[in-house]
Enzyme design. Structure first.
Site, short mmCIF file in Angstrom:
data_model
loop_
_atom_site.label_atom_id
_atom_site.label_comp_id
_atom_site.label_asym_id
_atom_site.label_seq_id
_atom_site.Cartn_x
_atom_site.Cartn_y
_atom_site.Cartn_z
CB THR A 122 -0.91 0.00 1.25
OG1 THR A 122 -1.44 1.30 1.46
CG2 THR A 122 -0.15 -0.38 2.51
CD GLU A 124 -3.21 3.52 4.53
OE1 GLU A 124 -2.98 3.61 5.74
OE2 GLU A 124 -4.34 3.30 4.05
CE1 TYR A 146 -3.47 -2.58 5.88
CE2 TYR A 146 -3.29 -0.24 5.37
CZ TYR A 146 -3.41 -1.55 4.96
OH TYR A 146 -3.48 -1.85 3.61
CE1 TYR A 203 -14.05 8.70 11.02
CE2 TYR A 203 -12.00 8.07 9.98
CZ TYR A 203 -13.19 7.72 10.59
OH TYR A 203 -13.48 6.40 10.76
N1 LIG Z 1 -8.34 -1.37 -0.15
C1 LIG Z 1 -7.36 -0.56 -0.53
O1 LIG Z 1 -7.60 0.60 -0.84
C2 LIG Z 1 -5.95 -1.08 -0.61
C3 LIG Z 1 -4.96 -0.24 -1.14
C4 LIG Z 1 -3.66 -0.72 -1.26
C5 LIG Z 1 -3.35 -1.99 -0.84
N2 LIG Z 1 -4.32 -2.79 -0.31
C6 LIG Z 1 -3.95 -4.14 0.10
O2 LIG Z 1 -4.69 -5.04 -0.72
C7 LIG Z 1 -5.00 -6.22 0.01
C8 LIG Z 1 -6.49 -6.49 -0.04
O3 LIG Z 1 -7.19 -5.39 0.53
P1 LIG Z 1 -8.78 -5.37 0.59
O4 LIG Z 1 -9.19 -3.98 0.65
O5 LIG Z 1 -9.32 -6.29 -0.43
O6 LIG Z 1 -9.02 -6.03 2.03
P2 LIG Z 1 -10.29 -6.77 2.63
O7 LIG Z 1 -10.25 -6.48 4.09
O8 LIG Z 1 -11.52 -6.46 1.86
O9 LIG Z 1 -9.96 -8.32 2.40
C9 LIG Z 1 -8.94 -8.98 3.06
C10 LIG Z 1 -9.25 -10.47 3.03
O10 LIG Z 1 -8.15 -11.16 3.64
C11 LIG Z 1 -8.66 -12.18 4.47
N3 LIG Z 1 -7.64 -12.45 5.51
C12 LIG Z 1 -7.14 -11.57 6.42
N4 LIG Z 1 -6.22 -12.19 7.18
C13 LIG Z 1 -6.14 -13.47 6.74
C14 LIG Z 1 -5.37 -14.58 7.13
N5 LIG Z 1 -4.50 -14.52 8.16
N6 LIG Z 1 -5.51 -15.75 6.45
C15 LIG Z 1 -6.40 -15.84 5.41
N7 LIG Z 1 -7.17 -14.81 5.02
C16 LIG Z 1 -7.04 -13.64 5.68
C17 LIG Z 1 -9.96 -11.63 5.04
O11 LIG Z 1 -10.81 -12.68 5.48
C18 LIG Z 1 -10.51 -10.87 3.84
O12 LIG Z 1 -11.34 -11.68 3.05
C19 LIG Z 1 -4.46 -6.00 1.43
O13 LIG Z 1 -3.22 -6.65 1.53
C20 LIG Z 1 -4.30 -4.50 1.54
O14 LIG Z 1 -3.27 -4.16 2.42
C21 LIG Z 1 -5.61 -2.36 -0.18
#
Ligand SMILES: NC(=O)c1ccc[n+]([C@@H]2O[C@H](COP(=O)([O-])OP(=O)(O)OC[C@H]3O[C@@H](n4cnc5c(N)ncnc54)[C@H](O)[C@@H]3O)[C@@H](O)[C@H]2O)c1
Length: 330
Positions: A122, A124, A146, A203
């Site tokens: 990310t 972040e 995070y 916020y």
């Molecule tokens: N959403 C964003 O804007 C964004 C931006 C940049 C990067 N990311 C990264 O992309 C990835 C996906 O993000 P998202 O928004 O889809 O998240 P999300 O919270 O919608 O989904 C995460 C999924 O991971 C699963 N999970 C978490 N811990 C686990 C574990 N220990 N074992 C198995 N499954 C597990 C959860 O059950 C969930 O289904 C993350 O790594 C996040 O850091 C997200």
């Protein structure tokens, strides 16, 4: 090519899997997800009978299970993570477990089995930037627990590339929006509250800036990194679309034809970063990736999806839509 996708019941992972199964390359997918907070099994209802898709319920920290699943695949894309900054403020422990221990388990096994590992990270990790734009080699300065766990996983991945010559690629994306995002996150929360004519908590002064990218563009960039990314490299994925929160809520209310009076300014989140910014020049130049979706088009698609799928959000606990989630006790 058979790919182990982790966290595929979540927002981006489910969109990634759907995209891969639509491609003509004949990808096969195993999706492993622990069904934690924010996951939604219905995100992938439409492919549950596909012969090219298998779901396994399990945790990425489970070494034996990961060993077995990875041995059946050619590569791993790690989306699994605890992702809600607000919850990481309340309790960081699950974030350390999934985001660091989980990523470590996967990269250790892929290294031993000589498989490619894509770590989805990310913007972040770079923390708040006043006026500059982060390049791939910019300094890490995470503000939230995070972001710190995501940075830690990247540092581990980097050490594996250097020490073991592991085949690891890191992708780093800005804020995603689109269908299937859990409603605790800003854009679906605004849409769902607006639809019900409820107050929308923003916020602080609402001037925090994020670079918003439509989820499908992120998925294409992750796929390009998996197929063509150079081992040991990281790629920033940005939309060049920096917008503050108040402009987003205003735009959504306009599209939905709702009153701007629904906006309610509330207490700011501790450690709330002012601005994120990255350049995606490297991935564009080296892997030929380009953004395809204009922000407004993506927003309209997203709003329509939430309106057409009320079953996703109708019965959720009201705390999810609260104004200070980092204080909620359960
Ligand atoms: N959403 C964003 O804007 C964004 C931006 C940049 C990067 N990311 C990264 O992309 C990835 C996906 O993000 P998202 O928004 O889809 O998240 P999300 O919270 O919608 O989904 C995460 C999924 O991971 C699963 N999970 C978490 N811990 C686990 C574990 N220990 N074992 C198995 N499954 C597990 C959860 O059950 C969930 O289904 C993350 O790594 C996040 O850091 C997200």
């Amino acid at each position: 090519m058979k790919i182990l996708v982790t966290g595929g019941l979540g927002f981006i992972g489910s969109n990634f899997i759907l995209k891969l199964l639509q491609k003509e390359n004949g990808f096969e997918i195993i999706n492993v997800d622990a069904k934690l907070f924010g996951s939604n099994p219905h995100n992938l209802d439409e492919i549950k009978n596909s012969g090219r898709y298998e779901f396994v319920s399990g945790n990425i920290t489970n070494k034996n299970l990961m060993n077995e699943l990875i041995s059946k695949c050619d590569s791993v894309v790690n989306f699994a993570a605890e992702t809600f900054v607000d919850r990481s403020i309340k309790d960081a422990n699950p974030f350390l477990v999934s985001n660091i221990r989980g990523a470590f388990t996967l990269m250790d096994i892929t290294t031993k089995q000589n498989k490619r590992f894509v770590q989805v990270s990310t913007d972040e990790v770079f923390g708040s930037l006043e006026s500059t734009t982060a390049m791939e080699d910019s300094k890490f300065n995470p503000s939230s627990p995070y972001a710190a766990t995501k940075a830690a996983a990247e540092l581990l991945a980097n050490s594996y590339s250097i020490t073991y010559d592991s085949d690891i690629v890191i992708t780093r994306c800005s804020n995603n929006f689109g269908p299937r995002q859990f409603p605790e996150k800003l854009i679906p929360k605004i849409i769902i509250l607006a639809e019900q004519n409820k107050k929308i908590p923003i916020y602080g002064n609402g001037k925090n800036i994020r670079d918003w990218i439509f989820v499908e563009d992120h998925c294409e960039a992750v796929l390009a990194s998996l197929l063509k990314g150079k081992s040991g490299q990281s790629y920033n994925i940005a939309a060049n679309n920096e917008i503050d929160n108040i402009s987003i809520v205003t735009k959504i209310l306009e599209i939905m034809n709702k009153s701007q009076d629904l906006i309610e300014f509330v207490e700011d989140r501790p450690g709330h970063d002012q601005r994120y910014s990255m350049s995606s020049a490297k991935i564009s130049k080296e892997l030929g990736w380009k953004m395809q979706t204009e922000f407004e088009d993506g927003l309209e698609k997203t709003i329509s999806w939430y309106m057409e799928n009320p079953q996703i959000w109708k019965n959720l606990d009201s705390n999810i839509f609260g104004s200070t989630p980092w204080k909620v006790s359960n």
